[in-house]
Design a protein around this motif. Sequence first.
Motif, PDB file in Angstrom:
ATOM      1  N   ASN A 314       0.813  -1.222   0.000  1.00  0.00           N
ATOM      2  CA  ASN A 314       0.000   0.000   0.000  1.00  0.00           C
ATOM      3  C   ASN A 314       0.845   1.271   0.000  1.00  0.00           C
ATOM      4  O   ASN A 314       0.294   2.373  -0.122  1.00  0.00           O
ATOM      5  CB  ASN A 314      -0.933   0.005   1.215  1.00  0.00           C
ATOM      6  CG  ASN A 314      -1.925  -1.143   1.178  1.00  0.00           C
ATOM      7  OD1 ASN A 314      -2.325  -1.571   0.089  1.00  0.00           O
ATOM      8  ND2 ASN A 314      -2.326  -1.633   2.338  1.00  0.00           N
ATOM      9  N   GLU A 315       2.169   1.132   0.157  1.00  0.00           N
ATOM     10  CA  GLU A 315       3.037   2.308   0.208  1.00  0.00           C
ATOM     11  C   GLU A 315       3.823   2.500  -1.077  1.00  0.00           C
ATOM     12  O   GLU A 315       4.786   3.261  -1.119  1.00  0.00           O
ATOM     13  CB  GLU A 315       3.998   2.195   1.397  1.00  0.00           C
ATOM     14  CG  GLU A 315       3.291   2.044   2.741  1.00  0.00           C
ATOM     15  CD  GLU A 315       4.267   1.903   3.887  1.00  0.00           C
ATOM     16  OE1 GLU A 315       5.444   2.273   3.708  1.00  0.00           O
ATOM     17  OE2 GLU A 315       3.858   1.424   4.956  1.00  0.00           O
ATOM     18  N   MET A 316       3.427   1.804  -2.138  1.00  0.00           N
ATOM     19  CA  MET A 316       4.120   1.949  -3.415  1.00  0.00           C
ATOM     20  C   MET A 316       3.774   3.285  -4.068  1.00  0.00           C
ATOM     21  O   MET A 316       2.668   3.812  -3.910  1.00  0.00           O
ATOM     22  CB  MET A 316       3.726   0.796  -4.346  1.00  0.00           C
ATOM     23  CG  MET A 316       4.102  -0.579  -3.833  1.00  0.00           C
ATOM     24  SD  MET A 316       5.876  -0.829  -3.843  1.00  0.00           S
ATOM     25  CE  MET A 316       5.958  -2.565  -3.336  1.00  0.00           C
ATOM     26  N   GLU A 317       4.727   3.812  -4.824  1.00  0.00           N
ATOM     27  CA  GLU A 317       4.523   5.080  -5.524  1.00  0.00           C
ATOM     28  C   GLU A 317       5.393   5.097  -6.775  1.00  0.00           C
ATOM     29  O   GLU A 317       6.402   4.391  -6.859  1.00  0.00           O
ATOM     30  CB  GLU A 317       4.887   6.255  -4.619  1.00  0.00           C
ATOM     31  CG  GLU A 317       6.341   6.263  -4.192  1.00  0.00           C
ATOM     32  CD  GLU A 317       6.652   7.390  -3.230  1.00  0.00           C
ATOM     33  OE1 GLU A 317       7.672   8.081  -3.445  1.00  0.00           O
ATOM     34  OE2 GLU A 317       5.854   7.580  -2.278  1.00  0.00           O
ATOM     35  N   PRO A 318       5.043   5.911  -7.775  1.00  0.00           N
ATOM     36  CA  PRO A 318       5.896   6.029  -8.965  1.00  0.00           C
ATOM     37  C   PRO A 318       7.231   6.697  -8.610  1.00  0.00           C
ATOM     38  O   PRO A 318       7.253   7.706  -7.894  1.00  0.00           O
ATOM     39  CB  PRO A 318       5.068   6.900  -9.908  1.00  0.00           C
ATOM     40  CG  PRO A 318       3.678   6.813  -9.399  1.00  0.00           C
ATOM     41  CD  PRO A 318       3.771   6.634  -7.924  1.00  0.00           C
TER      42      PRO A 318
END
Length: 465
Positions: A314-318
């Motif tokens: 849930n903490e993934m980002e580009p």
Amino acid sequence: MMSWNRISRRRNVETRRIIATTSFRIVTLFAGLFILGGMVMTITSGLYSQSTMRQQIRREVENESHETFADAGVADVRHLLPVVQGLIEHEPGFHYLLQDPGQVIVAGNMLHLRPVPGERWLAWSHRLPKEINQDIVYGIGYRLDDGGYYFVGMDASPLTHLQRALWTTILWGIAGFGLIGVAGGLFLSNLILKWIETISRTARSIMQGDLSRRIPLRGTDDELDHLSESLNAMLDQNEYLIASLKQVSNDIAHDMRRPLARMRQNLERAIGAHGPSDTMHEQVECAIEDLDAALEIFSSLLKLAQLESGAWNNEMEPLDPARLLESVLEPYRSVIEDNGQRLETEIIPACPTVTGHPVLLRQAFSNLIENAVRHTPDQTTITATIMLSDKTITIEIADNGPGIPDEAMLRVFDRFVRLDTSRTHDGNGLGLTMVKAVVQLHRGTIVLSHNNPGVRCIVKLPIEL
């Protein structure tokens, strides 16, 4: 009551499966027997028709011969000549040949024949040249009392046509059976191969870490579905056992951190209460270092458990992997220079973004760079490369150091594995295990290979679409 209903439903499903499978086998068996029976009946009927027609032709030729000899009275050329001449004019369906003792044709509508008595099957060429029909002739030859030869026959083309039709039917039947067999074999093999490929894809997904993957059922309640259910039950049991084992190790790591931390605090207070000249001071400091190492191991184990469970999804980002790698390399440039080593980089200017966790990826890249720095001598060239290939970002960390033995190449990603050459350095054998877990969390792959000399570590991450 619920248990009995579950058992009853299971028995009903099993009963329906058995009934459906048995019915399918019975229908298939009867269909095969019906087709085979039809072929046998066709062949039998054709052979019987041939035999009947052959006997009919033989009887007609024999009757015609007997009538000819009866009209002539005497079985010689002189008495048969007027009878044969009359038959040629009034019996166009038969073929006659009368030859004198010198084998000269006296009468008839056929060409010369060798005077062979008995049944004969003659080709069309023995007819007169004016005949254009190329069918065979069946007849009977007789030796006359004066040494002459008499032959009477009839057109056997219906028998020839019947034989051709029968052979055509047999050949078409064989071709049809072969076509049906090939089509059925291809269908069944395609069905089995698709099912095997489904199992292979499921197995590959499980090998890549997706332990929840199962073989999809086709809903036919046949043997393949039954086997898939058994394999899925085995995978459920394996997943439960692996999860239980991981939970035990995670619980141990979590529960042991607190008493070890309290023990470290007590040792620090003990050092503070005694002067520097105390003889126990050095031993307590060694104990604190050992406790720090144990706490680090437990922290790494807990972090591995969180990575394998997908806690950071849930903490993934580009993010830009090129900028991330540059930020990791910057602190190591002075360290590499102080060690007498050299750093070379090759990074594409416009790098596509990937979906990831910046802290975890930074830690993974740092671990790979640190391994290359710590486990290679001076004068070593360390290379950091980022390339774009086939919808993936390829990050490569390589060196031309002593390398890794072949037998250890696949073991370095396992937990607590430390090579003999790295025993002199600090570590707990969980660094590369952590890197692999981070890469797998980002749906990527990591591979170690020889750099001839040295080691090449290749990480591939999918591009954000």
